[in-house]
Design an enzyme around this catalytic site. Structure first.
Site, PDB file in Angstrom:
ATOM      1  N   HIS A 101       0.819  -1.220   0.000  1.00 50.86           N
ATOM      2  CA  HIS A 101       0.000   0.000   0.000  1.00 50.86           C
ATOM      3  C   HIS A 101       0.848   1.262   0.000  1.00 50.86           C
ATOM      4  O   HIS A 101       0.507   2.263   0.631  1.00 50.86           O
ATOM      5  CB  HIS A 101      -0.972   0.001   1.171  1.00 50.86           C
ATOM      6  CG  HIS A 101      -1.954  -1.134   1.156  1.00 50.86           C
ATOM      7  ND1 HIS A 101      -2.418  -1.703  -0.013  1.00 50.86           N
ATOM      8  CD2 HIS A 101      -2.569  -1.800   2.172  1.00 50.86           C
ATOM      9  CE1 HIS A 101      -3.281  -2.666   0.280  1.00 50.86           C
ATOM     10  NE2 HIS A 101      -3.383  -2.749   1.592  1.00 50.86           N
ATOM     11  N   HIS A 172     -10.398   0.277   0.709  1.00 51.26           N
ATOM     12  CA  HIS A 172     -10.084  -0.892   1.529  1.00 51.26           C
ATOM     13  C   HIS A 172     -11.171  -1.164   2.576  1.00 51.26           C
ATOM     14  O   HIS A 172     -10.863  -1.565   3.707  1.00 51.26           O
ATOM     15  CB  HIS A 172      -8.729  -0.698   2.214  1.00 51.26           C
ATOM     16  CG  HIS A 172      -7.992  -1.963   2.502  1.00 51.26           C
ATOM     17  ND1 HIS A 172      -8.494  -2.941   3.338  1.00 51.26           N
ATOM     18  CD2 HIS A 172      -6.788  -2.422   2.067  1.00 51.26           C
ATOM     19  CE1 HIS A 172      -7.618  -3.930   3.424  1.00 51.26           C
ATOM     20  NE2 HIS A 172      -6.576  -3.645   2.656  1.00 51.26           N
ATOM     21  N   GLU A 304     -11.290  -5.536  -3.086  1.00 47.76           N
ATOM     22  CA  GLU A 304     -10.515  -4.359  -3.477  1.00 47.76           C
ATOM     23  C   GLU A 304     -10.258  -4.373  -4.984  1.00 47.76           C
ATOM     24  O   GLU A 304      -9.473  -5.175  -5.480  1.00 47.76           O
ATOM     25  CB  GLU A 304      -9.193  -4.341  -2.717  1.00 47.76           C
ATOM     26  CG  GLU A 304      -9.338  -4.391  -1.209  1.00 47.76           C
ATOM     27  CD  GLU A 304      -8.062  -4.859  -0.542  1.00 47.76           C
ATOM     28  OE1 GLU A 304      -7.038  -4.146  -0.669  1.00 47.76           O
ATOM     29  OE2 GLU A 304      -8.079  -5.945   0.084  1.00 47.76           O
TER      30      GLU A 304
END
Length: 340
Positions: A101, A172, A304
């Site tokens: 991320h 998320h 996601e």
């Protein structure tokens, strides 16, 4: 509607409420985070169906990424390295020997600017300078949440940079259509995904580069199946990742349909992204969430939408690279309903 969520060293944090019909979303300017999402069941009773926290400092401290917008690159980059325009870039190694991320300076921990609000929508923006998180280019990034027709949440991403750069955003959120306060019900939800292939990963959850058929495996969701049915199977994907944490091809839209058999709530996910990461909350363990609810392991499910993980190091896959001066746009919709 705007209200104070709390105060952090970087400033005041607010909550914004948008509505359409019977659906209400509450979003924070901290991380452009979806904090609450109320949708009705087959009796018209609304429940909050996303996991989250009651205080902004908990979002900062937690590694769950509840409801957050993730960028510039969602998911993993193997060894934190990639090459763009002949130059190698090294990012933070914050997930073992890999980047997850985009590293430790997460977008979820930043207060975004509110650019536009209406009764049913809100747009957040931020400037990401050249070198931010290790990525090239001065970037202007926007994300818009819109509620439509009393059934649909739409999340739209818009970004532009003055250099070739990486844009691969996702949301998320952890969903539990039984209600966030019923974590023990999450794995009983039925999931349908038309995907024919998924991308197998190594023990560090970095894809190998292969595309593997879902046929005759725990990864086959082409007909509705309880998420928890095969989650502890002796098959390699479950053993390596401790449950579902895998990228599937987006073969058709909706790319995923989630159904709660108890409340009748349904959620159909559609996207223009090439992949969707199914994550079964394997690392949740006793997080104290909203309303003092303890979120148990596998107490929610993430879907996601994004480019494939580590695509930057897999040139045969769709690439999350946007040329300088070209506007990146992407959209994911979540359509809610009931059945039964």
């Amino acid at each position: 509607m705007k209200e104070l969520f709390g105060t952090l060293p970087q400033g005041a944090v607010s909550l914004y409420t948008i509505t359409s019909g019977n659906i209400t979303a509450v979003i924070s300017d901290l991380g452009a985070t979806l904090v609450k999402l109320f949708v009705p069941d087959w009796n018209g009773v609304c429940a909050d169906v996303v996991l989250g926290f009651d205080k902004p400092e908990d979002y900062i401290a937690s590694g769950t990424f509840f409801g957050a917008v993730v960028g510039r690159n969602a998911n993993r980059i193997g060894k934190g390295k990639f090459t763009l325009d002949g130059r190698e870039y090294q990012l933070d190694l914050n997930n073992g020997e890999n980047n997850l991320h985009s590293g430790v300076d997460f977008f979820k921990n930043r207060i975004w600017q509110v650019l536009h609000t209406e009764e049913n929508s809100i747009t957040f923006g931020m400037e990401s300078p050249h070198g931010d998180q290790g990525f090239p280019g001065n970037a202007e990034i926007q994300v818009t949440y819109t509620l439509e027709q009393g059934t649909t949440l739409k999340i739209s991403y818009d970004a532009i940079s003055d250099r070739d750069t990486v844009f691969n955003f996702t949301n998320h959120s952890y969903f539990n259509l039984a209600g966030h306060d019923k974590p023990e019900k999450a794995m009983a939800q039925l999931l349908t995904m038309p995907a024919r292939f998924y991308t197998p990963s190594d023990a560090e959850s970095v894809p190998t580069g292969a595309m593997r058929k879902v046929d005759d495996s725990c990864m086959d969701f082409r007909t509705p199946k309880a998420i928890g049915r095969d989650i502890d199977a002796e098959e390699e994907p479950m053993q390596l990742q401790g449950g579902y944490d895998h990228n599937f091809e987006v073969f058709a839209n909706p790319c995923a349909i989630l159904t709660d058999p108890e409340s009748g709530r349904t959620m159909a996910v559609s996207t223009d992204c090439p992949g969707v990461q199914l994550y079964s909350g394997n690392f949740l363990e006793g997080e104290t969430g909203k309303d003092n609810v303890s979120y148990c392991r596998r107490g929610g499910v993430c879907l996601e939408t994004q480019f494939y993980p580590d695509a930057l190091n897999k040139p045969h896959w769709p690439q999350p690279v946007t040329p300088a001066g070209v506007r990146y746009r992407s959209e994911t919709t979540y359509v809610f309903g009931t059945e039964g």
